[in-house]
Design an enzyme around this catalytic site. Structure first.
Site, PDB file in Angstrom:
ATOM      1  N   ARG A  56       0.855  -1.183   0.000  1.00  0.00           N
ATOM      2  CA  ARG A  56       0.000   0.000   0.000  1.00  0.00           C
ATOM      3  C   ARG A  56       0.891   1.232   0.000  1.00  0.00           C
ATOM      4  NH1 ARG A  56       1.765   1.745   4.018  1.00  0.00           N
ATOM      5  NH2 ARG A  56       0.689   3.696   3.633  1.00  0.00           N
ATOM      6  N   GLY A  57       0.222   2.399  -0.163  1.00  0.00           N
ATOM      7  CA  GLY A  57       0.986   3.636  -0.315  1.00  0.00           C
ATOM      8  C   GLY A  57       1.124   3.901  -1.812  1.00  0.00           C
ATOM      9  N   ALA A  58       0.847   5.141  -2.212  1.00  0.00           N
ATOM     10  CA  ALA A  58       0.737   5.449  -3.640  1.00  0.00           C
ATOM     11  C   ALA A  58       1.967   5.029  -4.465  1.00  0.00           C
ATOM     12  CB  ALA A  58       0.422   6.929  -3.812  1.00  0.00           C
ATOM     13  N   GLN A 202      -2.765   2.659   9.807  1.00  0.00           N
ATOM     14  CA  GLN A 202      -1.432   2.757   9.184  1.00  0.00           C
ATOM     15  C   GLN A 202      -0.451   3.490  10.101  1.00  0.00           C
ATOM     16  OE1 GLN A 202      -4.310   3.284   7.552  1.00  0.00           O
ATOM     17  NE2 GLN A 202      -4.172   2.758   5.403  1.00  0.00           N
ATOM     18  N   ASP A 243      -1.948  10.941  -2.511  1.00  0.00           N
ATOM     19  CA  ASP A 243      -2.286   9.899  -3.487  1.00  0.00           C
ATOM     20  C   ASP A 243      -2.534  10.486  -4.867  1.00  0.00           C
ATOM     21  OD1 ASP A 243      -3.013   8.693  -0.718  1.00  0.00           O
ATOM     22  OD2 ASP A 243      -2.816   7.025  -2.128  1.00  0.00           O
ATOM     23  N   ASN A 253      -5.598  12.455  -0.173  1.00  0.00           N
ATOM     24  CA  ASN A 253      -4.728  11.660   0.703  1.00  0.00           C
ATOM     25  C   ASN A 253      -5.621  10.912   1.693  1.00  0.00           C
ATOM     26  OD1 ASN A 253      -2.038  10.846   1.496  1.00  0.00           O
ATOM     27  ND2 ASN A 253      -2.342  12.046   3.349  1.00  0.00           N
ATOM     28  N   LYS A 254      -4.985  10.142   2.549  1.00  0.00           N
ATOM     29  CA  LYS A 254      -5.701   9.292   3.508  1.00  0.00           C
ATOM     30  C   LYS A 254      -6.797  10.049   4.251  1.00  0.00           C
ATOM     31  CE  LYS A 254      -5.407   5.818   3.970  1.00  0.00           C
ATOM     32  NZ  LYS A 254      -6.369   4.923   3.277  1.00  0.00           N
TER      33      LYS A 254
HETATM   34  O1  MRU Z   1      -4.725   3.273   1.824  1.00  0.00           O
HETATM   35  P1  MRU Z   1      -3.243   3.507   1.825  1.00  0.00           P
HETATM   36  O2  MRU Z   1      -2.583   3.023   3.061  1.00  0.00           O
HETATM   37  O3  MRU Z   1      -2.596   3.004   0.561  1.00  0.00           O
HETATM   38  O4  MRU Z   1      -3.111   5.094   1.812  1.00  0.00           O
HETATM   39  C1  MRU Z   1      -1.831   5.648   1.804  1.00  0.00           C
HETATM   40  C2  MRU Z   1      -1.835   7.131   1.884  1.00  0.00           C
HETATM   41  O5  MRU Z   1      -2.860   7.779   1.880  1.00  0.00           O
HETATM   42  C3  MRU Z   1      -0.499   7.803   1.856  1.00  0.00           C
HETATM   43  O6  MRU Z   1      -0.532   8.990   2.598  1.00  0.00           O
HETATM   44  C4  MRU Z   1      -0.130   8.139   0.403  1.00  0.00           C
HETATM   45  O7  MRU Z   1      -0.294   7.021  -0.421  1.00  0.00           O
HETATM   46  C5  MRU Z   1       1.264   8.610   0.289  1.00  0.00           C
HETATM   47  S1  MRU Z   1       2.411   7.311   0.624  1.00  0.00           S
HETATM   48  C6  MRU Z   1       3.959   7.888   0.304  1.00  0.00           C
END
Ligand code: MRU
Length: 352
Positions: A56-58, A202, A243, A253-254
């Site tokens: 996970r994470g963009a 997270q 994201d 973002n999250k």
């Molecule tokens: O649902 P996730 O855990 O994939 O969400 C991640 C986020 O929102 C992060 O802040 C974003 O992807 C940036 S990660 C460098």
């Protein structure tokens, strides 16, 4: 004041490992108590791992998808890249559909498609080289952003971060967490706070664990403690990842990022978004056009597998939100810093 950052000391975790035959993904559903890699032998297994948040994470899901294309190529016979691209299209579409909000996934697949389309008979090698390049460039971007973002902070600053934006979410070092690593290494950051990031946690499960590996003290707070924390004067910056960053500077973002930005503005705390240029989507004019992923409402019904909510309750579980550009003080990418982002300043940085 600043000395070169010891990247080996401050960046030890790798969420994605390419073995040459398979993709190994550090299973983020099991952290922090089980550190285990999940083996993906084909692209559909990678798509499933992206969807179920094993990875996970963009930036990390973009990198995983690029390697997923290399795995899909194993079952394809083609005389050149254009033919291979045609045959790989269904697998790439399935990878692309794994999650909707983070643009890095579509960006990485579009880059793979473009490179493949121009490749000759050695297209298999080209695919692997391109996936490796996406990964290597992400790590380099994060290191650059770390210095750029940290430079905006006064010595002795306190920061609050949200979700996990570290090595776990990227090729390494992290975006917002990269700025925090650099800021701590340079002595600019004196206090780090991390929000739990309900409902998937997270922050609680990943971020504070990841910082602990580096010996960086971080204090966990309930998401609902953020405004109170700001009021106490302990944080001068909120530092988050993204994201998708739109042409007008709006940031997806999250979930929970938007309310942090509102609270930050109210308390005179600065708000920084850190993301590689692969997260910038100049084709999306504003946050209104972004598809916000909604996940299983069941994520809200319990903690750690134990049900805490009565049966028969309705729940709504959007997992991202959009922070309007007017609430953002700085967007930090490897190309540079956009202060007070809007369409003009974004175009000046990201349109050639
Ligand atoms: O649902 P996730 O855990 O994939 O969400 C991640 C986020 O929102 C992060 O802040 C974003 O992807 C940036 S990660 C460098």
């Amino acid at each position: 004041m600043s000395s070169p950052i010891d990247f080996d000391r401050y960046d030890r975790i790798r969420p994605i490992r390419w073995t040459g035959d398979a993709l190994e993904l550090l299973d983020q559903r099991k952290l922090p108590f089980v550190v285990e890699y999940r083996n993906c032998a084909n692209s559909d297994e990678v798509a499933a791992a992206i969807h179920d948040l094993t990875v996970r994470g963009a930036p990390a899901i973009g990198i995983a998808a690029a390697w997923g294309v290399a795995l899909a190529a194993r079952g394809v016979e083609a005389s050149d890249g254009a033919e291979a691209a045609h045959k790989l299209a269904p697998a790439m579409d399935r990878l692309n559909a794994a999650r909707p909000t983070a643009v890095n996934l579509a960006w990485a697949l579009a880059r793979m498609r473009r490179t493949l389309g121009e490749a000759g008979p050695d297209w298999r090698k080209v695919i692997e080289r391109e996936a490796r390049a996406i990964e290597t460039e992400d790590l380099a971007a994060n290191r650059e952003m770390g210095s750029l973002g940290a430079a905006l902070m006064e010595t002795g600053s306190g920061v609050l971060t949200h979700c996990n934006t570290g090595s776990l979410a990227t090729a390494g070092f992290g975006t917002a967490l990269g700025v925090i690593r650099a800021g701590v290494a340079e002595g600019r950051i004196a206090r780090v706070f991390a929000g739990e990031t309900r409902p998937w946690l997270q922050g609680a499960r990943l971020t504070v664990w990841e910082l602990q590996q580096d010996g960086i003290d971080a204090t966990l707070i309930a998401d609902s403690a953020a405004s109170h924390l700001m009021k106490t004067g302990q944080v001068q910056w909120v530092v988050v990842g993204a994201d998708r960053i739109c042409a007008n500077g709006d940031v997806a973002n999250k979930i929970g990022t938007y309310q942090l930005a509102i609270a930050a503005r109210h308390h005179g705390v600065k708000f920084m978004v850190v993301a590689p240029s692969s997260t910038v989507d100049m084709a999306t004019p504003s946050g209104d056009s972004i598809e916000i992923e909604e996940r299983d409402p069941g994520e809200l019904f319990g903690v750690g597998g134990t049900r805490t909510v009565a049966e028969g309750i309705l729940a709504w579980n959007p997992v991202f939100d959009v922070t309007p550009h007017a609430l953002i003080d700085a967007v930090v990418t490897e190309k540079g810093v956009v202060e007070r982002p809007d369409t003009d300043s974004m175009c000046a940085m990201f349109v050639d």
